[in-house]
Each structure stands twice: as structure tokens, then as C-alpha cells.
Enzyme design. Structure first.
Site, PDB file in Angstrom:
ATOM      1  N   ARG A   1      42.155  20.808  61.551  1.00 43.34           N
ATOM      2  CA  ARG A   1      41.948  20.998  63.228  1.00 43.34           C
ATOM      3  C   ARG A   1      40.717  21.238  62.846  1.00 43.34           C
ATOM      4  O   ARG A   1      39.457  20.986  64.080  1.00 43.34           O
ATOM      5  CB  ARG A   1      43.249  22.157  63.462  1.00 43.34           C
ATOM      6  CG  ARG A   1      44.480  21.005  64.086  1.00 43.34           C
ATOM      7  CD  ARG A   1      45.004  21.941  64.751  1.00 43.34           C
ATOM      8  NE  ARG A   1      45.538  23.022  64.318  1.00 43.34           N
ATOM      9  CZ  ARG A   1      46.044  23.730  63.279  1.00 43.34           C
ATOM     10  NH1 ARG A   1      47.165  23.215  63.386  1.00 43.34           N
ATOM     11  NH2 ARG A   1      47.136  24.692  63.132  1.00 43.34           N
TER      12      ARG A   1
ATOM     13  N   GLY B   1      64.875  44.087  30.710  1.00 45.29           N
ATOM     14  CA  GLY B   1      64.635  43.587  29.394  1.00 45.29           C
ATOM     15  C   GLY B   1      65.954  43.635  28.376  1.00 45.29           C
ATOM     16  O   GLY B   1      66.720  43.899  28.999  1.00 45.29           O
ATOM     17  N   GLY B   2      65.508  44.025  27.439  1.00 48.10           N
ATOM     18  CA  GLY B   2      66.853  43.692  26.135  1.00 48.10           C
ATOM     19  C   GLY B   2      67.004  44.901  25.932  1.00 48.10           C
ATOM     20  O   GLY B   2      67.850  45.538  25.111  1.00 48.10           O
TER      21      GLY B   2
ATOM     22  N   GLN C   1      46.113  39.828  53.800  1.00 48.25           N
ATOM     23  CA  GLN C   1      45.943  39.795  52.460  1.00 48.25           C
ATOM     24  C   GLN C   1      46.057  39.510  51.278  1.00 48.25           C
ATOM     25  O   GLN C   1      44.851  39.565  50.488  1.00 48.25           O
ATOM     26  CB  GLN C   1      47.057  40.938  52.713  1.00 48.25           C
ATOM     27  CG  GLN C   1      47.543  42.083  50.956  1.00 48.25           C
ATOM     28  CD  GLN C   1      48.716  42.938  51.188  1.00 48.25           C
ATOM     29  OE1 GLN C   1      49.475  43.058  49.939  1.00 48.25           O
ATOM     30  NE2 GLN C   1      49.086  42.768  52.157  1.00 48.25           N
TER      31      GLN C   1
ATOM     32  N   ASP D   1      52.118  38.702  48.490  1.00 51.51           N
ATOM     33  CA  ASP D   1      51.472  38.662  49.150  1.00 51.51           C
ATOM     34  C   ASP D   1      50.061  38.623  48.177  1.00 51.51           C
ATOM     35  O   ASP D   1      49.179  38.181  47.878  1.00 51.51           O
ATOM     36  CB  ASP D   1      50.263  39.490  50.691  1.00 51.51           C
ATOM     37  CG  ASP D   1      50.967  38.952  51.897  1.00 51.51           C
ATOM     38  OD1 ASP D   1      50.740  38.004  52.216  1.00 51.51           O
ATOM     39  OD2 ASP D   1      51.071  40.117  52.603  1.00 51.51           O
TER      40      ASP D   1
ATOM     41  N   LYS E   1      55.876  29.388  58.782  1.00 47.02           N
ATOM     42  CA  LYS E   1      54.887  30.893  58.133  1.00 47.02           C
ATOM     43  C   LYS E   1      55.064  31.595  57.306  1.00 47.02           C
ATOM     44  O   LYS E   1      56.774  31.870  57.805  1.00 47.02           O
ATOM     45  CB  LYS E   1      54.452  31.106  59.818  1.00 47.02           C
ATOM     46  CG  LYS E   1      53.166  32.351  59.552  1.00 47.02           C
ATOM     47  CD  LYS E   1      52.605  32.402  60.917  1.00 47.02           C
ATOM     48  CE  LYS E   1      52.025  32.037  61.515  1.00 47.02           C
ATOM     49  NZ  LYS E   1      51.500  31.949  63.432  1.00 47.02           N
TER      50      LYS E   1
ATOM     51  N   LYS F   1      34.629  26.703  66.724  1.00 46.95           N
ATOM     52  CA  LYS F   1      34.971  25.418  67.330  1.00 46.95           C
ATOM     53  C   LYS F   1      33.510  24.943  68.754  1.00 46.95           C
ATOM     54  O   LYS F   1      33.486  23.833  69.165  1.00 46.95           O
ATOM     55  CB  LYS F   1      36.003  26.257  69.093  1.00 46.95           C
ATOM     56  CG  LYS F   1      37.397  26.686  68.216  1.00 46.95           C
ATOM     57  CD  LYS F   1      38.045  26.563  69.230  1.00 46.95           C
ATOM     58  CE  LYS F   1      39.560  27.315  68.855  1.00 46.95           C
ATOM     59  NZ  LYS F   1      40.818  27.912  69.642  1.00 46.95           N
TER      60      LYS F   1
ATOM     61  N   ARG G   1      35.362  35.012  62.853  1.00 51.66           N
ATOM     62  CA  ARG G   1      35.168  35.034  64.855  1.00 51.66           C
ATOM     63  C   ARG G   1      34.658  35.785  65.234  1.00 51.66           C
ATOM     64  O   ARG G   1      34.523  36.886  64.739  1.00 51.66           O
ATOM     65  CB  ARG G   1      36.718  34.705  64.907  1.00 51.66           C
ATOM     66  CG  ARG G   1      37.045  34.357  66.105  1.00 51.66           C
ATOM     67  CD  ARG G   1      38.480  34.621  67.189  1.00 51.66           C
ATOM     68  NE  ARG G   1      39.162  33.863  66.295  1.00 51.66           N
ATOM     69  CZ  ARG G   1      39.847  33.353  66.437  1.00 51.66           C
ATOM     70  NH1 ARG G   1      41.262  34.497  67.071  1.00 51.66           N
ATOM     71  NH2 ARG G   1      41.288  32.866  65.836  1.00 51.66           N
TER      72      ARG G   1
ATOM     73  N   GLU H   1      54.966  38.333  53.633  1.00 53.46           N
ATOM     74  CA  GLU H   1      55.215  39.203  52.309  1.00 53.46           C
ATOM     75  C   GLU H   1      56.248  39.320  52.253  1.00 53.46           C
ATOM     76  O   GLU H   1      57.041  38.932  51.274  1.00 53.46           O
ATOM     77  CB  GLU H   1      54.541  41.226  52.282  1.00 53.46           C
ATOM     78  CG  GLU H   1      55.167  41.446  51.907  1.00 53.46           C
ATOM     79  CD  GLU H   1      54.484  41.517  49.451  1.00 53.46           C
ATOM     80  OE1 GLU H   1      55.246  41.316  48.808  1.00 53.46           O
ATOM     81  OE2 GLU H   1      53.223  40.858  49.959  1.00 53.46           O
TER      82      GLU H   1
ATOM     83  N   ASN I   1      43.529  30.380  54.113  1.00 55.41           N
ATOM     84  CA  ASN I   1      45.207  31.079  54.023  1.00 55.41           C
ATOM     85  C   ASN I   1      45.293  30.835  55.267  1.00 55.41           C
ATOM     86  O   ASN I   1      46.451  31.714  55.838  1.00 55.41           O
ATOM     87  CB  ASN I   1      45.389  32.409  53.277  1.00 55.41           C
ATOM     88  CG  ASN I   1      44.968  33.673  53.742  1.00 55.41           C
ATOM     89  OD1 ASN I   1      43.839  33.733  54.520  1.00 55.41           O
ATOM     90  ND2 ASN I   1      46.078  34.622  53.701  1.00 55.41           N
ATOM     91  N   PHE I   2      44.838  29.616  56.361  1.00 52.56           N
ATOM     92  CA  PHE I   2      45.128  29.631  57.093  1.00 52.56           C
ATOM     93  C   PHE I   2      46.766  28.657  57.448  1.00 52.56           C
ATOM     94  O   PHE I   2      48.154  28.856  56.599  1.00 52.56           O
ATOM     95  CB  PHE I   2      44.645  28.010  57.716  1.00 52.56           C
ATOM     96  CG  PHE I   2      42.925  29.092  58.675  1.00 52.56           C
ATOM     97  CD1 PHE I   2      43.145  29.913  59.621  1.00 52.56           C
ATOM     98  CD2 PHE I   2      41.418  28.208  57.814  1.00 52.56           C
ATOM     99  CE1 PHE I   2      41.665  30.300  59.060  1.00 52.56           C
ATOM    100  CE2 PHE I   2      40.467  28.837  58.002  1.00 52.56           C
ATOM    101  CZ  PHE I   2      40.393  29.806  58.651  1.00 52.56           C
TER     102      PHE I   2
END
Length: 420
Positions: free
Chosen positions: A104, A246-247, A17, A168, A136, A75, A38, A139, A96-97
Site C-alpha cells: 500500500r 533431552g535424554g 520487537q 518476537d 495479525k 503518504k 513516522r 509474541e 514487519n508490517f
């Protein structure tokens, strides 16, 4: 008419996300977003929380509009070559790995700069540099670590997370701002740079009024909080229930039908400039001159009584009837709207905030459109891509591979099978 980010090409390594929120927003503004996935499985959310068998889930489709999908086995040696070729021709890499994953894959910041000195590398991480940077985060973890949960809920209950995805999606929005800022700076410097948006940082930014109150607490009790005057204050900002941040004091009040409708409520703010109007509407004109109610400061210890009295009036009206009356007197208020009500709200359809999208396999569904409207860069929301649907197109049109090179890659297994 052109789009604001026409000509900007994004290499999108994001998933779930936070990252997809960022890259979807950039795509809506006209960037060419190439989502790298992938082979065979793609973004994990394609299969999560499915409501229809064997099609992409709403979780995926609603976060990946206007993008192109290419499948690459990172790979595989030839897959790595394709990734490096894409780095050379793109403007921004977004990921965002988990910490260290991109390294790697061989795409260290040093290697990226070597391939493309103008590349901007943008990352969402759970925490910034410090003792938790390798942890890791999801959210609700971000909400808890960023100060939202400790200040949300009722004083006699546990911390609560909010239904809004401030960890997220909120961090994704922060990252998008960082990216366009870096692109603008590149016009002057000619250089790329790293952009980091940590989820803890993003949540804390959205909770800045609570950090404000933490400092105020050192100088006395917080009189606008429901704990005042009869409750106790500790050394940290307490949970404020539905009190306004708030006020201007505010609260959620029951409306007609609350016994059977869980959303028959309205948020009512006792704004000081319209206090006289409030008193007239609810039939308490005597409060206008009563020294116990006439000024904001003297009203603070009596807020529970005041809102209970106002609630006696709102309970005689539906939330929409109450809103119509209150708006005539310029009294700030808002109905508690359910997702069912928002989905059919004509005004949101007209502005493109709620959009119906036709997907090639799941059919029509509703999504939230671009929340930011530009007068010279209109947003057209298109369906999210099927897995690998643009692999061949990207190889030929973006990387300029000829038929022989494409065939070799397909035969090597480095790309998987388009549409798998």
C-alpha cells in the site's frame, strides 16, 4: 578494526520487537541501519511502558541501539520519492508490517526490484503462506500457534507462555540469519531475493524436540516425562513441567531459603555418567549398586522419588553452595537466577552481555548486549537514536542531496521535524 558487516546498508521499516531485534543485531555487526519512522511519533514503543516521563522507553531503547533515525511521511509524494531513493542505495529492506502494508506504500516487490535488483527484502510475518497468513500476530500468539504453549506448564494446569520472547526476538534472530545468508548468495548471483521468517515457523523450530516426541508417542509412552509411570498419555505431547527435554532427566529443586526467596532453586540433572557421584554427594551410595537405581532405564519410573531425595540434600544448601559442590563432581546443574541477580553479575558485564548505556535524555540504563561474540568484529553498544535525529545527515551523506533539495523537503512537510 573493521566490523563484519561494514559497507552493508539496511533500510529498517521495523517496529516493536521482532524486526528491531533483527536489525539491532545487524547494526552490532557493523551494518549501517537507517530506521525509517513516522514524523512526530516514530516507533510506537518509544512511548510504551515508560518508566520516566517524556523520554524514550526502555522498550524502545533496548531494541534499537547503534541505528540512525530518519523521519519520513510515506503518504506524502515527496516522502515517497525519498523512500524510493533510499531503496536504490541500500542493500537490505527489513519490515514487519501487517500483511499488505508495504504494498500500500507503493513498495511492492516488483517495484523494489525495478529500483534496485540487488535489494534483499526481509520480512517478519505471523504465519507463512496458508489459511492464517493475513492474521495479525504478537509474541504470545506465536508461542501458542507454534507449539510452545501446549507443551509448557504442568499436566493438571492450562497451557503456559514462557517469559523468553521466543516469538518476537526468536524470529528476529532467524531473520538475521536469513539476511546474511542472502547477502552471501548475492555475491555469487548478483541478485537480491525475498527472505521470510514467520513467527509460527520460528517458534516451531525452537520446539523441534516436541515434534520429535510427538512421533515417539506413536510407538509408546514417553518414559522421561513426569506422567510416567502413573499418569496418562493422550494422542498429543503433554506438558512436561520442569522435566528435561533431552535424554538426561532433570528437575527444579528447592534450596535453602526457598520459603522466603522465590528464586532459591536449582536445576539438577541426573546425568547417567555421573550417577555414582550424585549418589555419593547426597549420601545414598547404596543406590550405586541397587538394581532398582543402578541404570538409567530402571530409574525412569522412580524419578519423582529420586528428585525428592536429592531435594532433601539441596534444601540444606543455598543454590550457589549446591552449585559449587556439584560442579566439583561434574554434575550438571544451574541456579535459578533472577533478573536482579543477572543485572549485577560481574562476568556478564565483563563479556559485554550486560552493558550500561548512556542515553542523551534518559541517562544511564542497562541493556543486553550482543549475545554473539566475534573475535575480529567487536561490538560497541551505542545509544538508540532520538526520533529523526539523523534525518539531515542521511539526506546529505547517504542520498547526496544538496542544501536546496534538503530545504525543499523540510519545507514540504514530508520529513516532519527532526527530534520531534
Amino acid at each position: 578494526m573493521g566490523k563484519a558487516l561494514d559497507g552493508v546498508r539496511i533500510l529498517d521499516f521495523t517496529h516493536v520487537q521482532s524486526g528491531p531485534t533483527c536489525t539491532q543485531l545487524l547494526a552490532w555487526f557493523g551494518a549501517d541501519v537507517i530506521k525509517v519512522e513516522r514524523p512526530g511519533t516514530g516507533d510506537i514503543t518509544r512511548g510504551q511502558l515508560r518508566d520516566i516521563p517524556n523520554v524514550d522507553s526502555l522498550y524502545f531503547t533496548m531494541l534499537n541501539h547503534n541505528k540512525r533515525s530518519i523521519t519520513i511521511d510515506s503518504k506524502h509524494p515527496k516522502g515517497k520519492e525519498v523512500l524510493e531513493d533510499l531503496v536504490r542505495v541500500c542493500d537490505v529492506l527489513v519490515e514487519n508490517f501487517a500483511p499488505g502494508a508495504l504494498d500500500r506504500m507503493g513498495l511492492t516487490w516488483a517495484r523494489i526490484q525495478q529500483l534496485n535488483p540487488r535489494m534483499i527484502m526481509a520480512s517478519v510475518k505471523g504465519f507463512g503462506p496458508g489459511p492464517y497468513e493475513d492474521c495479525k500476530v504478537y509474541e504470545n500468539v506465536a508461542q501458542c500457534a507454534g507449539g510452545a504453549a501446549s507443551t509448557t506448564g504442568f499436566d493438571d494446569g492450562p497451557p503456559l507462555v514462557t517469559g523468553a520472547q521466543i516469538g518476537d526476538s526468536g524470529t528476529g534472530l532467524h531473520l538475521a540469519l536469513g539476511i546474511v545468508t542472502a547477502l552471501y548468495q548475492r555475491n555469487a548471483t548478483g541478485r537480491g531475493q525475498k527472505v521470510l521468517a514467520a513467527m509460527q515457523d520460528g517458534v516451531l523450530n525452537l520446539c523441534r524436540v516436541k515434534l520429535r516426541d510427538q512421533q515417539r508417542l506413536a510407538h509408546g509412552v514417553l518414559k522421561e516425562y513426569p506422567q510416567y509411570p502413573h499418569g496418562e498419555f493422550g494422542d498429543a505431547v503433554p506438558r512436561a513441567a520442569n522435566a528435561s527435554g533431552g535424554g538426561q532427566p532433570g528437575s527444579i529443586l528447592k534450596c535453602k531459603g526457598w520459603e522466603t526467596d522465590p528464586n532459591a532453586y536449582i536445576y539438577f540433572i541426573t546425568q547417567a555418567p555421573v550417577w555414582k557421584e550424585i549418589c555419593k554427594v547426597i549420601g545414598r551410595e547404596g543406590w550405586i549398586t541397587d538394581p532398582d537405581y543402578a541404570t538409567p532405564d530402571v530409574r525412569l519410573p522412580r524419578l519423582k522419588e529420586i528428585f525428592a531425595t536429592i531435594e532433601q540434600w539441596t534444601m540444606t544448601k543455598t543454590k550457589f553452595e549446591a552449585m559449587e559442590i556439584l560442579n566439583q563432581h561434574d554434575i550438571p546443574c544451574g541456579p535459578i537466577l533472577s533478573m536482579k541477580e543477572l543485572a549485577v553479575e560481574p562476568a556478564l558485564r565483563k563479556t559485554g552481555t550486560v552493558v550500561e548505556v548512556d542515553h542523551p535524555t534518559r541517562g544511564k540504563y542497562l541493556t543486553v548486549g550482543n549475545p554473539i561474540k566475534l573475535s575480529d568484529s567487536a561490538t560497541e553498544v551505542t545509544a538508540s537514536p532520538l526520533l529523526g535525529a539523523h534525518t539531515d545527515e542521511i539526506l546529505r551523506d547517504v542520498l547526496r542531496f544538496d542544501d536546496k533539495r534538503v530545504a525543499e523537503l523540510q519545507a514540504s512537510g514530508a520529513l516532519g521535524t527532526a527530534g520531534a
